[in-house]
Design an enzyme around this catalytic site. Structure first.
Site, PDB file in Angstrom:
ATOM      1  N   HIS A 134       0.925  -1.288  -0.024  1.00 40.19           N
ATOM      2  CA  HIS A 134       0.114   0.218  -0.230  1.00 40.19           C
ATOM      3  C   HIS A 134       1.103   1.260   0.260  1.00 40.19           C
ATOM      4  CE1 HIS A 134      -2.979  -2.732   1.775  1.00 40.19           C
ATOM      5  NE2 HIS A 134      -3.590  -2.498   0.731  1.00 40.19           N
ATOM      6  N   GLU A 137       2.004   3.218   3.251  1.00 43.51           N
ATOM      7  CA  GLU A 137       2.437   3.053   4.496  1.00 43.51           C
ATOM      8  C   GLU A 137       4.281   2.941   4.491  1.00 43.51           C
ATOM      9  OE1 GLU A 137       0.365  -1.625   4.284  1.00 43.51           O
ATOM     10  OE2 GLU A 137      -1.284   0.226   4.522  1.00 43.51           O
ATOM     11  N   ARG A 192      -3.112   4.600  -1.815  1.00 44.29           N
ATOM     12  CA  ARG A 192      -2.820   3.636  -0.942  1.00 44.29           C
ATOM     13  C   ARG A 192      -3.322   2.241  -2.846  1.00 44.29           C
ATOM     14  NH1 ARG A 192      -5.151  -0.718   2.936  1.00 44.29           N
ATOM     15  NH2 ARG A 192      -6.648  -2.165   1.677  1.00 44.29           N
ATOM     16  N   HIS A 262       3.065  -4.323   6.321  1.00 45.68           N
ATOM     17  CA  HIS A 262       2.014  -3.589   6.017  1.00 45.68           C
ATOM     18  C   HIS A 262       2.227  -2.119   7.280  1.00 45.68           C
ATOM     19  CE1 HIS A 262      -0.341  -4.514   3.076  1.00 45.68           C
ATOM     20  NE2 HIS A 262       0.586  -5.705   3.248  1.00 45.68           N
ATOM     21  N   GLU A 336       1.861  -4.858  10.708  1.00 42.27           N
ATOM     22  CA  GLU A 336       0.862  -4.287  11.072  1.00 42.27           C
ATOM     23  C   GLU A 336       2.079  -3.458  11.459  1.00 42.27           C
ATOM     24  OE1 GLU A 336      -0.824  -2.616   8.566  1.00 42.27           O
ATOM     25  OE2 GLU A 336      -2.099  -4.575   8.169  1.00 42.27           O
TER      26      GLU A 336
END
Length: 375
Positions: A134, A137, A192, A262, A336
């Site tokens: 993405h 990020e 994104r 991510h 994440e």
């Protein structure tokens, strides 16, 4: 850019994924402020402003970055800089890094893949890791570069890294969604998706992490091309997805782990996301994830949560982690990274070093486990 009453979803990825009692991070366009505040007050929902002026925050970060053109591991680097870095770090460390292009992006940019590991002349078990699925990020792109540098600069001095690189290879894709990343530097910092055209729509791009053949478009994804979670016209409709999937399919016999990086939320997720049912290897995947986040926490005390995607955050179909797992790559994980929402996608450059350092510990933990539990 946003329509006056369209809010941008940071967490979760789109409005369809919001459920009762969930904390939600949204970006409200200036024109819609009064109305959104009124609606929030009338609904009795608690709201806290994280950025008074997002534009200002974006510009402040950008101004700071225009100062340097040279590659810097503690700064966010542009695609042109990362591209040059990939070429130079591999030629400077030919004994440990080889570079190949696994295909081009929609707009024609080369997807460099770095194979990091001691060249032994025979096939070794491998870990595949990608960053930058993405575009917004940015901390993820920074991590893949950090990892490669850490590997070559600690080889021979750090026993764990030396053992890993002697006995296995790391396939590192430093930027998956290059077109999107370039767009976040030039046009819209909050972009994104990919940058492909959609037939019959003026809306651009597909969410690449909804574009894989794992329960494709059944849940937590949108069939509307204007959505941030658009699943694409078919699985692997995006050339970037196809390039990655083809590489993994071709090297399936040696790839023992798949790590996709991510941000943000401080989570370590594993299959499944496209369904609630537990993975066949659930208990092992869970214990490895718990060991990894415990290792990560030792450095700065950063707390992560781990678990299967569907139950830990929300169901979402078409993710690369579920796809890799169903293909037979047992140790499949989604990181994440920092933070939990204070800065979100605009994580300050001062946090790049600590974030990368602690994440290294988790990645090395997983890789060492895999090496000792080959299948």
């Amino acid at each position: 850019m946003l329509h006056p009453l369209q809010v941008g979803f940071w967490k979760p990825d789109s409005s369809d994924l919001v459920s009762i009692g969930m904390n939600v991070d949204i970006h409200v366009p200036a024109a819609g402020l009064d109305m959104v505040f009124t609606i929030l007050q009338q609904s009795g929902m608690e709201a806290k402003v994280m950025f008074e002026d997002l534009q200002e925050a974006v510009e402040a970060q950008m101004d700071n970055m225009r100062v340097t053109k040279a590659h810097d591991y503690t700064k966010y680097n542009s695609w042109a800089t990362i591209n040059d870095w990939a070429v130079s770090i591999s030629s400077a460390n030919a004994n440990l890094i080889s570079r190949q292009v696994i295909g081009n992006t929609y707009e024609g940019r080369p997807m460099h893949l770095l194979t990091v590991g001691k060249k032994t002349g025979s096939a070794k078990p491998a870990v595949f890791m990608d960053c930058g699925f993405h575009a917004r990020e940015w901390i993820t792109h920074a991590f893949c570069q950090w990892f490669v540098n850490e590997a070559v600069s600690t080889y021979g001095s750090d026993p764990e890294m030396t053992n890993l690189l002697d006995r296995m290879d790391f396939f590192v894709l430093p930027v998956f969604n290059i077109d999107g990343y370039e767009y976040t530097w030039t046009k819209d910092r909050m972009w994104r998706k990919t940058r492909s055209k959609n037939s019959g729509s003026s809306c651009i791009g597909t969410d690449p992490n909804r574009n894989f053949n794992a329960g494709w478009c059944t849940t937590g994804a949108s069939s509307n091309p204007c959505s941030d979670t658009y699943c694409g016209s078919s699985p692997e409709s995006e050339i970037e997805s196809k390039n990655l999937a083809n590489f993994i399919r071709t090297n399936k016999s040696i790839i023992k782990a798949y790590l996709t990086v991510h941000s943000y939320s401080q989570l370590l997720l594993f299959p499944y996301s496209y369904k609630y049912g537990l993975a066949a290897d659930h208990s092992e995947l869970l214990s490895v994830s718990q060991g990894a986040i415990a290792a990560l926490r030792t450095l700065y005390g950063t707390r992560y949560t781990s678990g299967p995607g569907a139950t830990t955050i929300y169901p979402a179909a078409g993710g690369s982690d579920d796809w890799a797992y169903d293909l037979g790559v047992k140790y499949s994980y989604t990181f994440e990274l920092r933070d939990e929402g204070r800065y979100g996608f605009l994580l300050p450059e001062s946090q790049i070093k600590p974030t990368c350092e602690e994440t290294m510990l988790a990645v090395k933990y997983i890789a060492s486990y895999v090496l000792n539990n080959l299948y």
